[in-house]
Design a protein around this motif. Sequence first.
Motif, short mmCIF file in Angstrom:
data_model
loop_
_atom_site.label_atom_id
_atom_site.label_comp_id
_atom_site.label_asym_id
_atom_site.label_seq_id
_atom_site.Cartn_x
_atom_site.Cartn_y
_atom_site.Cartn_z
N THR A 138 0.84 -1.21 0.00
CA THR A 138 0.00 0.00 0.00
C THR A 138 0.87 1.25 0.00
O THR A 138 0.63 2.20 -0.76
N ILE A 139 1.89 1.25 0.85
CA ILE A 139 2.75 2.42 0.96
C ILE A 139 3.59 2.60 -0.30
O ILE A 139 3.78 3.73 -0.78
N ARG A 140 4.07 1.50 -0.87
CA ARG A 140 4.85 1.60 -2.11
C ARG A 140 3.99 2.19 -3.22
O ARG A 140 4.45 3.01 -4.01
N ALA A 141 2.73 1.75 -3.30
CA ALA A 141 1.83 2.27 -4.34
C ALA A 141 1.57 3.76 -4.13
O ALA A 141 1.51 4.54 -5.10
N THR A 142 1.42 4.17 -2.87
CA THR A 142 1.18 5.58 -2.57
C THR A 142 2.39 6.43 -2.95
O THR A 142 2.25 7.49 -3.57
N LEU A 143 3.58 5.94 -2.60
CA LEU A 143 4.79 6.69 -2.93
C LEU A 143 5.08 6.68 -4.43
O LEU A 143 5.61 7.65 -4.97
N ALA A 144 4.74 5.58 -5.10
CA ALA A 144 4.92 5.53 -6.56
C ALA A 144 4.04 6.57 -7.24
O ALA A 144 4.46 7.23 -8.21
N SER A 145 2.83 6.73 -6.76
CA SER A 145 1.93 7.77 -7.29
C SER A 145 2.52 9.15 -7.05
O SER A 145 2.47 10.03 -7.93
N PHE A 146 3.09 9.35 -5.86
CA PHE A 146 3.74 10.63 -5.54
C PHE A 146 4.90 10.89 -6.49
O PHE A 146 5.08 12.02 -6.98
N ILE A 147 5.67 9.86 -6.79
CA ILE A 147 6.81 10.00 -7.70
C ILE A 147 6.36 10.39 -9.09
O ILE A 147 6.94 11.29 -9.73
N ARG A 148 5.31 9.75 -9.58
CA ARG A 148 4.82 10.05 -10.94
C ARG A 148 4.33 11.50 -11.06
O ARG A 148 4.58 12.16 -12.06
#
Length: 232
Positions: A138-148
């Motif tokens: 969940t956290i990786r997906a949230t941070l990946a969205s932030f990165i994009r």
Amino acid sequence: MKRIFEVVAPYLLLFLVLGALVFVTICALTTWPNRILEFSDVDSDSLSAVERADALQTARTSVLTALGGISATALVFSALWQVVEFRSSRILDRSVAWSDTYAAAAGQLGSESATLRLAGVVTLSSIVDAGPAGADSTIRATLASFIRTRSASDQNEFALKLALEHVCNSTDKSAQSFQSANLADVDLSTLDFDGIVLDGVSFRSATLHSRQRAFIDSAKNVDLAGVSWVDG
């Protein structure tokens, strides 16, 4: 309402058990010994007063011993119920606290303040081990969205670099996407791109490691202009 019942139920059960025990105790000391003696193989009419008194006392002792066993079992059951209820309550409280912390930190990622965005990334990275099953994903997906989204504005932001490190170097290898992210002019040589979707990513003038080439070459529409490749 359900929560109230879960809290009250053990006490209600204990109250009912204690009430039943009081009733049974009174009966054990009054009417039951006589009934037991009547239904036994002993001819109560042939007993002397002393023998009858001894027989009644033996019956009372037997009833009270059985009653003590039942009481002990009921008390143990009640205590175990309290332990289970306490543990369930603690787990629920921790889950709610984790969810609240996650929601607050995720909200900080969209802040206009670089300091708050950094605080959000740091908090999300720090609560992984305390979270429920699947928290890392969940956290990786949230941070990946932030990165994009954030990389389009400022790819050199410190919070963005921390987010990249967490997503890429996490032990959780569930697939995440950096699709169309702007990672230009960033030193990415220490990152593990295994499981990361890199289609459309701009690596223009970035620093990359030769071990990452296989992951990058398999992506589509990647901008590698001016990339510095390092070995070792």
